[in-house]
Design a protein around this motif. Structure first.
Motif, mmCIF file in Angstrom:
data_model
loop_
_atom_site.group_PDB
_atom_site.id
_atom_site.type_symbol
_atom_site.label_atom_id
_atom_site.label_comp_id
_atom_site.label_asym_id
_atom_site.label_seq_id
_atom_site.Cartn_x
_atom_site.Cartn_y
_atom_site.Cartn_z
ATOM 1 N N ARG A 33 -4.287 -13.986 8.086
ATOM 2 C CA ARG A 33 -4.604 -12.760 8.821
ATOM 3 C C ARG A 33 -3.669 -11.622 8.410
ATOM 4 O O ARG A 33 -4.105 -10.496 8.181
ATOM 5 C CB ARG A 33 -4.494 -13.004 10.322
ATOM 6 N N ASP A 34 -2.379 -11.921 8.298
ATOM 7 C CA ASP A 34 -1.427 -10.879 7.908
ATOM 8 C C ASP A 34 -1.669 -10.418 6.477
ATOM 9 O O ASP A 34 -1.510 -9.227 6.172
ATOM 10 C CB ASP A 34 0.010 -11.409 8.043
ATOM 11 N N PHE A 35 -2.043 -11.350 5.591
ATOM 12 C CA PHE A 35 -2.312 -10.949 4.209
ATOM 13 C C PHE A 35 -3.554 -10.062 4.148
ATOM 14 O O PHE A 35 -3.577 -9.063 3.430
ATOM 15 C CB PHE A 35 -2.488 -12.178 3.322
ATOM 16 N N HIS A 36 -4.609 -10.419 4.878
ATOM 17 C CA HIS A 36 -5.797 -9.565 4.942
ATOM 18 C C HIS A 36 -5.434 -8.184 5.461
ATOM 19 O O HIS A 36 -5.921 -7.169 4.949
ATOM 20 C CB HIS A 36 -6.851 -10.210 5.851
ATOM 21 N N HIS A 37 -4.601 -8.145 6.489
ATOM 22 C CA HIS A 37 -4.179 -6.858 7.055
ATOM 23 C C HIS A 37 -3.432 -6.035 6.010
ATOM 24 O O HIS A 37 -3.653 -4.811 5.885
ATOM 25 C CB HIS A 37 -3.297 -7.106 8.278
ATOM 26 N N ALA A 38 -2.563 -6.689 5.227
ATOM 27 C CA ALA A 38 -1.804 -5.982 4.204
ATOM 28 C C ALA A 38 -2.713 -5.418 3.120
ATOM 29 O O ALA A 38 -2.554 -4.262 2.687
ATOM 30 C CB ALA A 38 -0.764 -6.919 3.595
ATOM 31 N N VAL A 39 -3.685 -6.217 2.682
ATOM 32 C CA VAL A 39 -4.596 -5.759 1.625
ATOM 33 C C VAL A 39 -5.492 -4.630 2.134
ATOM 34 O O VAL A 39 -5.684 -3.611 1.456
ATOM 35 C CB VAL A 39 -5.451 -6.937 1.112
ATOM 36 N N ASN A 40 -6.051 -4.802 3.318
ATOM 37 C CA ASN A 40 -6.980 -3.800 3.859
ATOM 38 C C ASN A 40 -6.301 -2.475 4.194
ATOM 39 O O ASN A 40 -6.983 -1.455 4.316
ATOM 40 C CB ASN A 40 -7.675 -4.349 5.105
ATOM 41 N N HIS A 41 -4.968 -2.487 4.340
ATOM 42 C CA HIS A 41 -4.256 -1.261 4.683
ATOM 43 C C HIS A 41 -3.478 -0.691 3.502
ATOM 44 O O HIS A 41 -2.571 0.128 3.689
ATOM 45 C CB HIS A 41 -3.316 -1.519 5.859
ATOM 46 N N LEU A 42 -3.841 -1.095 2.298
ATOM 47 C CA LEU A 42 -3.274 -0.417 1.132
ATOM 48 C C LEU A 42 -3.742 1.036 1.126
ATOM 49 O O LEU A 42 -4.911 1.315 1.382
ATOM 50 C CB LEU A 42 -3.729 -1.111 -0.158
ATOM 51 N N PRO A 43 -2.854 1.977 0.843
ATOM 52 C CA PRO A 43 -3.254 3.390 0.835
ATOM 53 C C PRO A 43 -4.393 3.653 -0.142
ATOM 54 O O PRO A 43 -4.410 3.108 -1.255
ATOM 55 C CB PRO A 43 -1.971 4.108 0.400
ATOM 56 N N THR A 44 -5.330 4.462 0.268
ATOM 57 C CA THR A 44 -6.511 4.756 -0.567
ATOM 58 C C THR A 44 -6.486 6.169 -1.140
ATOM 59 O O THR A 44 -7.444 6.575 -1.807
ATOM 60 C CB THR A 44 -7.786 4.563 0.264
ATOM 61 N N ASP A 45 -5.412 6.915 -0.882
ATOM 62 C CA ASP A 45 -5.341 8.311 -1.336
ATOM 63 C C ASP A 45 -4.229 8.529 -2.345
ATOM 64 O O ASP A 45 -3.711 9.643 -2.477
ATOM 65 C CB ASP A 45 -5.146 9.244 -0.136
ATOM 66 N N SER A 46 -3.854 7.486 -3.063
ATOM 67 C CA SER A 46 -2.713 7.586 -3.978
ATOM 68 C C SER A 46 -3.118 7.748 -5.437
ATOM 69 O O SER A 46 -2.251 7.826 -6.315
ATOM 70 C CB SER A 46 -1.822 6.340 -3.842
ATOM 71 N N PHE A 47 -4.413 7.777 -5.717
ATOM 72 C CA PHE A 47 -4.873 7.874 -7.104
ATOM 73 C C PHE A 47 -4.579 9.254 -7.667
ATOM 74 O O PHE A 47 -4.863 10.288 -7.045
ATOM 75 C CB PHE A 47 -6.366 7.592 -7.178
ATOM 76 N N LEU A 48 -3.986 9.283 -8.883
ATOM 77 C CA LEU A 48 -3.674 10.528 -9.586
ATOM 78 C C LEU A 48 -4.492 10.577 -10.857
ATOM 79 O O LEU A 48 -4.138 9.941 -11.860
ATOM 80 C CB LEU A 48 -2.175 10.589 -9.911
#
Length: 431
Positions: free
Chosen positions: A76-91
């Motif tokens: 559960r914690d790993f899923h939470h970590a993956v799903n909450h990776l920032p999505t606005d960091s692409f340059l």
């Protein structure tokens, strides 16, 4: 034990590719969480990401999920970590990401603090769409120290279409030359599509399976000698698909309160006693036909036989009955599981000659049999008193088909679920 740390460069991954990478990481975690029959699962997957701080314009490293040195893997914690990776960091304009922060990861504060086993093998997998043009002296030293600690670093480059593709390719070429002298480092280039990621998921799963999956030892016994006095082949069996463990296990309960009798070994030595009252129990007051579901649920099933049928076995003997033409075999009659079969390195067989290593002879006979069966398009019908799915002995014969391949492993296919086919086999060989 293999510990894998994923490092995601969020600066270089477009939104769609990032979504696909996140889904791949979840698939790996799901497999790992369902791959063991043990109630506890070692925590050996780490997740970090690199991004650019928009305020300070500096590259920063964040640890999204770190394995606990002595803890269990938390899906559960790993899923939470993956799903909450920032999505606005692409340059989009980035072609040289600069510092990958690998020196911070390859440190006593991060990677080397994960896992306490002496024989642990650590692997760092960096996913990015571009790499720095050169490896600075600080990172070079960190990578060399990692090699001394048997840490491998895999750089995975996802190709992107861009206006500055020539510059990107030049940077990759320079980066590859910078790490070419390091035996523990590798660079692989991939197309950014779902099929490629599916292939990578399989590779990552194999990394995690290396120290999880223990092969099942088996012997195939023949009616006549194959070489000299040798009439058997020793093999290892690997399941071809990952199974989800059902969580059902046989147990014993007291008849007076229906409570679980925990310590089976102590009960057999000192006699049974009720967990509630502590009073001794006669054999007639012990319910053998109980089933434990999960951690808290107990079921009493009168038809559920425990004794011999639930005694786990470490190895299986398969008795070879007859050859069968594979072209005439109906796939509809094969409804069970499949297992990869390879010759085992350690076994107890009588060699035909003292001058030939037993393990080598076993492998040669296995390959010779496999090649002969493949050329004839035939397989072997085998029987055993073991249910290979539950790994327990049964009162009836279970039938299997051993199918060859071209200079590779063989495939053992389970037919015990097809009662009609089993009956036809019995009739065929009685005639």
């Amino acid at each position: 034990m293999v510990l894998v740390c994923f490092v995601i460069d969020l600066r270089s991954l477009p939104p769609q590719l990032l979504r696909d990478v996140k889904q791949s990481l979840l698939e790996v975690a799901n497999f790992y969480a369902t791959s063991s029959e043990s109630e506890s699962l070692r925590d050996k997957i780490g997740l970090c990401y690199v991004f650019r701080n928009r305020i300070s314009s500096s590259n920063e490293l964040k640890i999204a999920y770190s394995p606990s040195p002595r803890g269990n893997f938390d899906l559960r914690d790993f899923h939470h970590a993956v799903n909450h990776l920032p999505t606005d960091s692409f340059l989009p304009e980035i072609d040289d990401p600069g510092d990958l922060k690998l020196s911070n990861i390859l440190s006593d504060q991060v990677l080397y603090s994960w896992g306490v086993d002496k024989d642990i093998v650590r692997k760092v997998i960096v996913l990015s769409s571009c790499f720095p043009q050169y490896v600075d002296s600080h990172l070079q030293k960190s990578l060399m120290d990692a090699a001394d600690k048997c840490v491998s670093v895999e750089f995975l480059l996802f190709e992107q279409k861009s206006d500055h593709l020539t510059d990107t390719l030049q940077n990759v070429s320079n980066f590859l030359r910078s790490i070419s002298d390091l035996d523990n480092c590798s660079l692989q280039t991939y197309l950014p599509n779902v099929r490629v990621l599916h292939g990578l998921v399989k590779q990552w799963i194999e990394d995690l399976k290396d120290d999880m999956e223990k092969p099942l030892q088996a012997r195939f016994l023949f009616k006549t000698n194959l070489v000299g006095s040798m009439n058997q082949i020793s093999c290892n069996l690997y399941v071809s698909v990952n199974k989800i463990v059902d969580g059902f296990s046989p147990c014993q309960t007291c008849r007076c309160h229906g409570m679980l009798l925990e310590d089976g070994i102590r009960n057999r030595i000192h006699g049974y006693s009720c967990p509630v009252t502590g009073h001794g129990l006669e054999t007639c007051n012990v319910i053998e036909n109980s089933v434990k579901v999960g951690e808290k649920t107990l079921l009493f099933l009168p038809s559920f036989q425990s004794s011999m049928k639930f005694q786990r076995i470490a190895s299986i003997d398969f008795h070879v009955i007859e050859r069968i033409n594979l072209g005439s075999l109906s796939e509809g009659s094969i409804m069970g599981d499949s297992y990869f079969v390879i010759p085992s390195a350690c076994h107890e067989v009588e060699a035909a000659s003292d001058d030939i290593d037993q393990s080598e002879l076993n492998a040669q006979v296995f390959q010779g049999l496999c090649g002969a069966l493949h050329s004839l398009d035939q397989g072997l019908v085998c029987s055993s008193n073991c249910n290979i799915e539950t790994m327990r002995e049964v009162a009836f014969h279970c039938y299997y088909i051993l199918q060859p391949s071209d200079n590779g492993p063989m495939l053992l296919r389970d037919q015990r679920k097809s009662l009609v086919f089993l009956t036809s086999i019995d009739v065929f060989f009685l005639q």
